[in-house]
Scaffold this motif. Structure first.
Motif, PDB file in Angstrom:
ATOM      1  N   GLY A  53       0.799  -1.218   0.000  1.00 55.41           N
ATOM      2  CA  GLY A  53       0.000   0.000   0.000  1.00 55.41           C
ATOM      3  C   GLY A  53       0.832   1.269   0.000  1.00 55.41           C
ATOM      4  N   ALA A  54       2.119   1.138  -0.276  1.00 52.08           N
ATOM      5  CA  ALA A  54       3.019   2.294  -0.304  1.00 52.08           C
ATOM      6  C   ALA A  54       3.093   2.868  -1.720  1.00 52.08           C
ATOM      7  N   PRO A  55       3.491   4.134  -1.860  1.00 52.22           N
ATOM      8  CA  PRO A  55       3.680   4.679  -3.203  1.00 52.22           C
ATOM      9  C   PRO A  55       4.688   3.823  -3.978  1.00 52.22           C
ATOM     10  N   ALA A  56       4.325   3.450  -5.167  1.00 55.01           N
ATOM     11  CA  ALA A  56       5.130   2.491  -5.932  1.00 55.01           C
ATOM     12  C   ALA A  56       5.921   3.124  -7.067  1.00 55.01           C
ATOM     13  N   VAL A  57       6.287   4.362  -6.929  1.00 51.10           N
ATOM     14  CA  VAL A  57       7.086   5.039  -7.953  1.00 51.10           C
ATOM     15  C   VAL A  57       8.541   5.044  -7.478  1.00 51.10           C
ATOM     16  N   ARG A  58       9.312   4.074  -7.930  1.00 49.98           N
ATOM     17  CA  ARG A  58      10.715   3.945  -7.527  1.00 49.98           C
ATOM     18  C   ARG A  58      11.548   3.512  -8.710  1.00 49.98           C
ATOM     19  N   PRO A  59      12.709   4.095  -8.918  1.00 49.37           N
ATOM     20  CA  PRO A  59      13.128   5.357  -8.326  1.00 49.37           C
ATOM     21  C   PRO A  59      12.259   6.486  -8.850  1.00 49.37           C
ATOM     22  N   HIS A  60      12.353   7.641  -8.234  1.00 50.30           N
ATOM     23  CA  HIS A  60      11.558   8.794  -8.663  1.00 50.30           C
ATOM     24  C   HIS A  60      12.185   9.443  -9.889  1.00 50.30           C
ATOM     25  N   CYS A  61      11.337   9.846 -10.819  1.00 51.03           N
ATOM     26  CA  CYS A  61      11.795  10.645 -11.959  1.00 51.03           C
ATOM     27  C   CYS A  61      11.931  12.080 -11.450  1.00 51.03           C
ATOM     28  N   PRO A  62      13.110  12.676 -11.509  1.00 56.16           N
ATOM     29  CA  PRO A  62      13.282  14.033 -10.979  1.00 56.16           C
ATOM     30  C   PRO A  62      12.332  15.062 -11.589  1.00 56.16           C
ATOM     31  N   PRO A  70      11.670   6.477 -13.732  1.00 55.48           N
ATOM     32  CA  PRO A  70      12.431   6.445 -14.969  1.00 55.48           C
ATOM     33  C   PRO A  70      12.558   5.007 -15.466  1.00 55.48           C
ATOM     34  N   ALA A  71      12.870   4.850 -16.724  1.00 57.79           N
ATOM     35  CA  ALA A  71      13.013   3.533 -17.338  1.00 57.79           C
ATOM     36  C   ALA A  71      14.493   3.223 -17.555  1.00 57.79           C
ATOM     37  N   ALA A  72      14.866   1.972 -17.293  1.00 53.32           N
ATOM     38  CA  ALA A  72      16.248   1.534 -17.527  1.00 53.32           C
ATOM     39  C   ALA A  72      16.428   1.245 -19.013  1.00 53.32           C
ATOM     40  N   THR A  73      17.491   1.785 -19.592  1.00 54.67           N
ATOM     41  CA  THR A  73      17.754   1.567 -21.019  1.00 54.67           C
ATOM     42  C   THR A  73      19.239   1.796 -21.298  1.00 54.67           C
ATOM     43  N   ILE A  74      19.596   1.692 -22.568  1.00 55.64           N
ATOM     44  CA  ILE A  74      20.970   1.915 -23.017  1.00 55.64           C
ATOM     45  C   ILE A  74      21.009   3.187 -23.858  1.00 55.64           C
ATOM     46  N   VAL A  75      21.925   4.086 -23.521  1.00 50.56           N
ATOM     47  CA  VAL A  75      22.168   5.292 -24.313  1.00 50.56           C
ATOM     48  C   VAL A  75      23.675   5.384 -24.510  1.00 50.56           C
ATOM     49  N   ALA A  79      24.372   2.080 -19.456  1.00 50.38           N
ATOM     50  CA  ALA A  79      23.093   1.770 -18.829  1.00 50.38           C
ATOM     51  C   ALA A  79      22.647   3.009 -18.057  1.00 50.38           C
ATOM     52  N   VAL A  80      21.479   3.535 -18.407  1.00 49.52           N
ATOM     53  CA  VAL A  80      20.994   4.776 -17.807  1.00 49.52           C
ATOM     54  C   VAL A  80      19.514   4.680 -17.481  1.00 49.52           C
ATOM     55  N   TRP A  81      19.074   5.597 -16.598  1.00 47.19           N
ATOM     56  CA  TRP A  81      17.658   5.811 -16.340  1.00 47.19           C
ATOM     57  C   TRP A  81      17.228   6.974 -17.233  1.00 47.19           C
ATOM     58  N   VAL A  82      16.085   6.813 -17.921  1.00 47.64           N
ATOM     59  CA  VAL A  82      15.542   7.904 -18.735  1.00 47.64           C
ATOM     60  C   VAL A  82      14.098   8.170 -18.331  1.00 47.64           C
ATOM     61  N   CYS A  83      13.685   9.415 -18.489  1.00 52.20           N
ATOM     62  CA  CYS A  83      12.297   9.793 -18.246  1.00 52.20           C
ATOM     63  C   CYS A  83      11.457   9.221 -19.389  1.00 52.20           C
ATOM     64  N   PRO A  84      10.447   8.390 -19.088  1.00 49.73           N
ATOM     65  CA  PRO A  84       9.642   7.824 -20.178  1.00 49.73           C
ATOM     66  C   PRO A  84       8.771   8.851 -20.887  1.00 49.73           C
ATOM     67  N   LYS A  85       8.546  10.000 -20.260  1.00 49.99           N
ATOM     68  CA  LYS A  85       7.716  11.032 -20.887  1.00 49.99           C
ATOM     69  C   LYS A  85       8.533  11.906 -21.838  1.00 49.99           C
ATOM     70  N   VAL A  90      18.192  10.690 -17.071  1.00 44.65           N
ATOM     71  CA  VAL A  90      18.123  11.134 -15.682  1.00 44.65           C
ATOM     72  C   VAL A  90      19.471  10.942 -14.999  1.00 44.65           C
ATOM     73  N   ALA A  91      20.046   9.747 -15.129  1.00 46.94           N
ATOM     74  CA  ALA A  91      21.333   9.434 -14.510  1.00 46.94           C
ATOM     75  C   ALA A  91      21.795   8.081 -15.011  1.00 46.94           C
ATOM     76  N   ARG A  92      23.076   7.814 -14.848  1.00 44.50           N
ATOM     77  CA  ARG A  92      23.570   6.465 -15.121  1.00 44.50           C
ATOM     78  C   ARG A  92      23.036   5.554 -14.029  1.00 44.50           C
ATOM     79  N   ILE A  93      22.752   4.316 -14.365  1.00 45.97           N
ATOM     80  CA  ILE A  93      22.252   3.381 -13.364  1.00 45.97           C
ATOM     81  C   ILE A  93      23.326   3.208 -12.296  1.00 45.97           C
ATOM     82  N   GLY A  94      22.900   3.355 -11.042  1.00 43.83           N
ATOM     83  CA  GLY A  94      23.812   3.296  -9.904  1.00 43.83           C
ATOM     84  C   GLY A  94      24.268   4.647  -9.428  1.00 43.83           C
ATOM     85  N   GLU A  95      23.893   5.720 -10.130  1.00 39.43           N
ATOM     86  CA  GLU A  95      24.356   7.051  -9.769  1.00 39.43           C
ATOM     87  C   GLU A  95      23.234   8.032  -9.430  1.00 39.43           C
TER      88      GLU A  95
END
Length: 99
Positions: A53-62, A70-75, A79-85, A90-95
């Motif tokens: 029952g907790a907010p399920a938006v993890r990690p948060h899109c800044p 954000p979505a995990a993908t390759i750029v 390996a990075v997180w990108v805003c799907p919108k 957003v950041a490299r995965i792990g950073e």
């Protein structure tokens, strides 16, 4: 698509091989493996949070903290997180600074 050597001996990019049901090989780079792992862990975290029952938006899109993660993908081979919108990186995965 040219095949990448499965063991990475002839490539500067380490890889692992996945095999399809039809017997075709696909070499995964380290970045692809990391993005895939991050995507799986994100899915588990979202399901666990939602079931509690907790907010399920993890990690948060800044740019959209309560709308979507954000979505995990390759750029560019990373390996990075990108805003799907917006598609913005957003950041490299792990950073990520804040989750």
């Amino acid at each position: 698509m040219p095949r990448t050597p499965a063991c990475g001996l002839f490539s500067r990019t380490p890889s692992r091989t996945a095999w399809s049901a039809g017997g075709n090989a696909y070499a995964w780079t380290a970045a692809e493996q990391l993005a895939s792992l991050a995507d799986q862990v994100q899915e588990w975290a979202v399901e666990a949070l939602w079931s509690e029952g907790a907010p399920a938006v993890r990690p948060h899109c800044p740019a959209h903290p309560d709308m979507h993660p954000p979505a995990a993908t390759i750029v560019v081979s990373s390996a990075v997180w990108v805003c799907p919108k917006s598609g913005a990186t957003v950041a490299r995965i792990g950073e990520l600074e804040h989750c």
